[in-house]
Design an enzyme around this catalytic site. Structure first.
Site, PDB file in Angstrom:
ATOM      1  N   ARG A 159       0.801  -1.226   0.000  1.00  0.00           N
ATOM      2  CA  ARG A 159       0.000   0.000   0.000  1.00  0.00           C
ATOM      3  C   ARG A 159       0.834   1.277   0.000  1.00  0.00           C
ATOM      4  NH1 ARG A 159      -3.904  -1.299   4.811  1.00  0.00           N
ATOM      5  NH2 ARG A 159      -2.402  -2.971   5.189  1.00  0.00           N
ATOM      6  N   LYS A 167       9.061  -0.382   2.810  1.00  0.00           N
ATOM      7  CA  LYS A 167       8.219   0.380   3.744  1.00  0.00           C
ATOM      8  C   LYS A 167       8.976   0.834   4.983  1.00  0.00           C
ATOM      9  CE  LYS A 167       4.710  -1.566   6.144  1.00  0.00           C
ATOM     10  NZ  LYS A 167       3.300  -1.955   6.436  1.00  0.00           N
ATOM     11  N   GLY A 188       2.978 -15.787   7.945  1.00  0.00           N
ATOM     12  CA  GLY A 188       2.301 -15.323   9.149  1.00  0.00           C
ATOM     13  C   GLY A 188       3.279 -14.843  10.200  1.00  0.00           C
ATOM     14  N   THR A 189       2.743 -14.130  11.189  1.00  0.00           N
ATOM     15  CA  THR A 189       3.603 -13.489  12.202  1.00  0.00           C
ATOM     16  C   THR A 189       4.315 -14.520  13.083  1.00  0.00           C
ATOM     17  OG1 THR A 189       1.551 -13.153  13.459  1.00  0.00           O
ATOM     18  CG2 THR A 189       2.449 -11.237  12.313  1.00  0.00           C
ATOM     19  N   TYR A 243       7.307  -4.414  15.746  1.00  0.00           N
ATOM     20  CA  TYR A 243       7.024  -4.295  14.313  1.00  0.00           C
ATOM     21  C   TYR A 243       7.883  -3.164  13.737  1.00  0.00           C
ATOM     22  CZ  TYR A 243       2.573  -6.985  14.648  1.00  0.00           C
ATOM     23  OH  TYR A 243       1.616  -7.940  14.819  1.00  0.00           O
ATOM     24  N   GLY A 270      -6.676  -7.661  15.988  1.00  0.00           N
ATOM     25  CA  GLY A 270      -6.979  -8.802  16.839  1.00  0.00           C
ATOM     26  C   GLY A 270      -7.590  -8.295  18.148  1.00  0.00           C
ATOM     27  N   ASN A 278       0.908   1.850   6.968  1.00  0.00           N
ATOM     28  CA  ASN A 278       0.733   1.005   5.782  1.00  0.00           C
ATOM     29  C   ASN A 278       0.732   1.774   4.477  1.00  0.00           C
ATOM     30  OD1 ASN A 278       0.295  -1.645   7.077  1.00  0.00           O
ATOM     31  ND2 ASN A 278      -1.399  -0.556   8.023  1.00  0.00           N
TER      32      ASN A 278
HETATM   33  C1  UD1 Z   1      -1.385  -8.391  13.437  1.00  0.00           C
HETATM   34  C2  UD1 Z   1      -1.906  -9.207  14.616  1.00  0.00           C
HETATM   35  C3  UD1 Z   1      -3.157  -8.540  15.169  1.00  0.00           C
HETATM   36  C4  UD1 Z   1      -2.851  -7.115  15.569  1.00  0.00           C
HETATM   37  C5  UD1 Z   1      -2.223  -6.349  14.412  1.00  0.00           C
HETATM   38  C6  UD1 Z   1      -1.732  -5.009  14.889  1.00  0.00           C
HETATM   39  C7  UD1 Z   1      -1.356 -11.536  14.113  1.00  0.00           C
HETATM   40  C8  UD1 Z   1      -1.880 -12.813  13.623  1.00  0.00           C
HETATM   41  N1  UD1 Z   1      -2.239 -10.540  14.145  1.00  0.00           N
HETATM   42  O1  UD1 Z   1      -2.360  -8.455  12.420  1.00  0.00           O
HETATM   43  O2  UD1 Z   1      -3.654  -9.257  16.278  1.00  0.00           O
HETATM   44  O3  UD1 Z   1      -4.032  -6.463  16.003  1.00  0.00           O
HETATM   45  O4  UD1 Z   1      -1.115  -7.058  13.855  1.00  0.00           O
HETATM   46  O5  UD1 Z   1      -1.327  -4.255  13.792  1.00  0.00           O
HETATM   47  O6  UD1 Z   1      -0.217 -11.438  14.490  1.00  0.00           O
HETATM   48  N2  UD1 Z   1       4.958  -9.878   9.010  1.00  0.00           N
HETATM   49  C9  UD1 Z   1       6.090 -10.579   8.676  1.00  0.00           C
HETATM   50  N3  UD1 Z   1       5.962 -11.839   8.164  1.00  0.00           N
HETATM   51  C10 UD1 Z   1       4.762 -12.423   8.000  1.00  0.00           C
HETATM   52  C11 UD1 Z   1       3.608 -11.711   8.347  1.00  0.00           C
HETATM   53  C12 UD1 Z   1       3.739 -10.449   8.869  1.00  0.00           C
HETATM   54  O7  UD1 Z   1       7.201 -10.075   8.828  1.00  0.00           O
HETATM   55  O8  UD1 Z   1       4.752 -13.581   7.535  1.00  0.00           O
HETATM   56  C13 UD1 Z   1       5.079  -8.530   9.579  1.00  0.00           C
HETATM   57  C14 UD1 Z   1       4.445  -7.474   8.695  1.00  0.00           C
HETATM   58  O9  UD1 Z   1       5.395  -6.909   7.808  1.00  0.00           O
HETATM   59  C15 UD1 Z   1       3.969  -6.455   9.716  1.00  0.00           C
HETATM   60  C16 UD1 Z   1       3.686  -7.279  10.945  1.00  0.00           C
HETATM   61  O10 UD1 Z   1       4.394  -8.486  10.785  1.00  0.00           O
HETATM   62  O11 UD1 Z   1       4.986  -5.536  10.031  1.00  0.00           O
HETATM   63  C17 UD1 Z   1       2.205  -7.540  11.133  1.00  0.00           C
HETATM   64  O12 UD1 Z   1       1.718  -8.245  10.044  1.00  0.00           O
HETATM   65  P1  UD1 Z   1       0.293  -7.931   9.429  1.00  0.00           P
HETATM   66  O13 UD1 Z   1       0.090  -8.801   8.270  1.00  0.00           O
HETATM   67  O14 UD1 Z   1       0.116  -6.483   9.255  1.00  0.00           O
HETATM   68  O15 UD1 Z   1      -0.665  -8.450  10.613  1.00  0.00           O
HETATM   69  P2  UD1 Z   1      -2.146  -7.994  10.902  1.00  0.00           P
HETATM   70  O16 UD1 Z   1      -3.035  -8.849  10.073  1.00  0.00           O
HETATM   71  O17 UD1 Z   1      -2.287  -6.559  10.795  1.00  0.00           O
HETATM   72 MG    MG Z   2      -1.205  -4.948   9.926  1.00  0.00          MG
END
Ligand code: UD1
Ligand code: MG
Length: 461
Positions: free
Chosen positions: A19, A26, A85-86, A107, A143, A231
Site C-alpha cells: 500500500r 516500507k 504469518g507473524t 514491528y 486482533g 501502511n
Molecule cells: C497483526 C496481529 C493482530 C494485531 C495487528 C496489529 C497476528 C496474527 N495478528 O495483524 O492481532 O491487532 O497485527 O497491527 O499477528 N509480518 C512478517 N511476516 C509475515 C507476516 C507479517 O514479517 O509472515 C510482519 C508485517 O510486515 C507487519 C507485521 O508483521 O509488520 C504484522 O503483520 P500484518 O500482516 O500487518 O498483521 P495484521 O493482520 O495486521
Molecule cells: Mg497490519
C-alpha cells in the site's frame, strides 16, 4: 551482582508494504528524518534490548544495505522467504536466540513505540507472557483481546475469525509482545494455520500460554497513536504529525519560542540555549545546536548546524553542515554549504554562498558572492559579486585572504592565490597572482576610455 537474562528483540519487517506503492521498502520510509526501522531499533536499544533480529522478506537487500551503513545498532538479519504469518516470522529468528533469553517482538512499521512501553513490556514478561494492548474506539481490522470473567487474558481472536460478540471488543492487540525464549519456542512449535487467512498467527501463543496456566499480562500503550502501524503514505504522514507535535511540545516546555509549532519541522535533534526564537516555516535536520538568543527568521533550512549566542539567521537562508560563532548575521537568502565555518560577528548577506571555507571574526560578505575553499582573515570585506574561482575543471584550489583585506566588487580570485593582509583589490579585477600585504592590485581587462560627444556623433551616422 545478579546475572541478567539477555534481551533479544525480534523486529518484524518482512511484509511487502504494497500500500505504500513505493520503490523504497516500507520500513525505510522516514519519520522525523529517521527510517521507521531505525526508530524501532533505537527505541529497543534505549529500553535495554541487547540484540535485535530483523526479520526481512521483500526488498531484504535494500534493508540490509541500510543497516550496514548504520553504526551503533547491534542487529542481525534473517530472511523469511515466504510470509506465512507473524508466528512463522518470529520462528525464523528463534534459532539465533538462546533459551535463557527474553524475547520482545516489535514491528518495523510501528515507528512511534517508546522505550518506556518496551521497558514495561520487558518487566511484565518476567511473569510469563506480556502483550501491549490498547482500547480503541474503532477496533476494526485488529486482533481482539479475549478475557474471562476474572478479566484474565485467555486469547486473541483475529478480526476475520471473530464472532459478532468478539468484534464488539474494543481492547485490541498491538502485536507487540514479550516472553521467555524457551517458552515462546515451545508455544510457537504448536501454532497451526487452520484459520481464515491460512497463516501461522503469533497471537495463538496467548491461548497456548493461558492453557499452560502461564500468566498473561497486558501492558497498556501510552495511547493508540504510539502503537499505530504505517501502511500507506497517509498513515506515514499521520505518524510524522504526531511525532512533530510531541517533539515541539517538549521543546516549547524546554524554553523554545516557536512562532507556530504547527509550522516547524524537526527531523533530527535540537539543542537550545535560552531565548531561542524560530519563525514559521523552518525545517531543521540532523544535529542542530542553537546558542542563547539565536533568532531564526522565516523559511530557513538548517541541517547539522551549530550557531553561537546572539547569531541571527534571516529569512530564506539554507545552512548545511556549518558552524557560526556568536553575533553573526546570516541572510536573508544566504547559503552556507558543508564546511562553512564562521567566527564571531561575521556577516553573510543575500545571495552569498560559502563552501568549505573559514571566515575570521568580523569578516563580511554582504551581497552576491561565492567563497569556496577559502580562508578569510578577520575583518576582511568581500564586495558584491566577488567569486573565488576554486575549480579549474579538474582540481579544487585554495584561496587565502588576509585579515583586513578589501576585495572590490565583481572581482574574481583565481585559485590558488593569496591576498595579503590589508591588501586592496580594485573592483572588477581578475586576480591571478598573489597580492602582497597592504598592496593595491588593479587587474581590469582595459582601463576606462572616454569618447566625448559620442552620442551626438552616433545619431549623425
Ligand atoms: C497483526 C496481529 C493482530 C494485531 C495487528 C496489529 C497476528 C496474527 N495478528 O495483524 O492481532 O491487532 O497485527 O497491527 O499477528 N509480518 C512478517 N511476516 C509475515 C507476516 C507479517 O514479517 O509472515 C510482519 C508485517 O510486515 C507487519 C507485521 O508483521 O509488520 C504484522 O503483520 P500484518 O500482516 O500487518 O498483521 P495484521 O493482520 O495486521
Ligand atoms: Mg497490519
Amino acid at each position: 551482582m545478579t546475572m541478567q537474562a539477555s534481551i533479544h528483540a525480534v523486529i518484524l519487517a518482512a511484509g511487502q508494504g504494497t500500500r505504500m506503492r513505493s520503490a523504497l521498502p516500507k520500513v525505510l520510509h522516514p519519520v522525523g528524518g529517521t527510517p521507521m526501522l531505525g526508530r524501532v531499533l533505537a527505541a529497543a536499544q534505549a529500553a535495554g534490548v541487547n540484540h535485535s533480529h530483523l526479520v526481512l522478506g521483500h526488498a531484504a537487500e535494500q534493508v540490509r544495505a541500510w543497516l550496514a551503513a548504520q553504526s551503533g545498532f547491534d542487529a542481525a538479519t534473517v530472511v523469511q522467504p515466504q510470509q506465512l504469518g507473524t508466528a512463522h516470522a518470529v520462528q525464523q529468528a528463534l534459532p539465533e536466540i538462546p533459551d535463557h533469553a527474553l524475547v520482545v517482538v516489535l514491528y518495523g512499521d510501528v515507528p512511534l513505540v517508546t522505550p518506556a512501553t518496551i521497558q514495561a513490556l520487558i518487566a511484565a514478561a518476567k511473569v510469563g507472557l506480556a502483550l501491549v494492548t490498547v482500547e480503541v474506539v474503532q477496533p476494526h481490522g485488529y486482533g481482539r483481546i479475549l478475557r474471562d470473567s476474572a478479566r484474565r487474558i485467555t486469547g486473541i481472536v483475529e478480526e476475520r475469525d471473530a464472532s459478532a460478540a468478539e468484534r464488539a471488543i474494543h481492547e485490541i492487540n498491538t502485536g507487540l509482545l514479550a516472553a521467555p525464549a524457551k517458552r515462546l519456542k515451545r508455544w510457537l512449535s504448536k501454532v497451526k494455520n487452520d484459520n481464515a487467512k491460512g497463516e501461522f498467527y503469533l497471537t495463538d501463543v496467548v491461548a497456548l500460554a493461558a492453557s499452560d496456566g502461564v500468566e498473561v499480562a497486558a501492558v497498556a500503550a501510552a495511547s493508540a497513536d504510539e502503537v499505530e502501524g504505517v501502511n500507506d503514505p497517509l498513515q506515514l504522514a499521520q505518524a510524522e504529525r504526531r511525532l512533530q507535535q510531541q517533539q515541539t511540545a517538549q521543546l516549547q516546555r524546554d524554553g523554545l519560542f516557536l512562532a507556530d509549532p504547527a509550522r516547524f519541522e524537526l527531523r533530527g535533534s535540537l539543542k537550545i540555549g535560552r531565548d531561542v526564537r524560530i519563525d514559521v516555516g523552518c525545517v531543521l535536520e540532523g544535529a542542530v545546536e542553537l546558542g542563547d538568543g539565536v533568532v531564526i527568521g522565516p523559511y530557513c533550512v538548517l541541517r547539522n548546524v551549530r550557531l553561537g549566542a546572539g547569531t541571527r539567521v534571516d529569512a530564506h537562508s539554507v545552512l548545511d553542515t556549518a558552524v557560526a560563532g556568536s553575533n553573526c548575521r546570516i541572510g536573508p537568502f544566504a547559503r552556507l554549504r558543508p564546511g562553512a565555518q564562521l567566527a564571531d560577528e561575521v556577516h553573510i548577506g543575500n545571495f552569498v554562498e560559502i563552501k568549505q571555507s573559514t571566515l575570521g571574526a568580523g569578516a563580511k560578505a554582504n551581497h552576491l558572492a561565492y567563497v569556496g575553499d577559502a580562508t578569510v582573515g578577520a575583518r576582511a570585506n568581500i564586495g558584491a559579486g566577488v567569486i573565488t574561482c576554486n575549480y579549474d575543471g579538474v582540481d579544487k584550489h585554495p584561496t587565502v585572504i588576509g585579515a583586513d583585506a578589501f576585495i572590490g566588487s565583481d572581482s574574481q580570485l583565481i585559485a590558488p592565490v593569496t591576498i595579503g593582509q590589508g591588501a586592496y583589490i580594485a573592483a572588477g579585477s581578475t586576480i591571478v597572482r598573489d597580492v602582497p600585504d597592504q598592496a593595491l592590485a588593479v587587474a581590469r581587462a582595459r582601463e576606462q576610455k572616454i569618447v566625448p560627444d559620442w552620442r551626438a556623433r552616433k545619431k549623425d551616422r
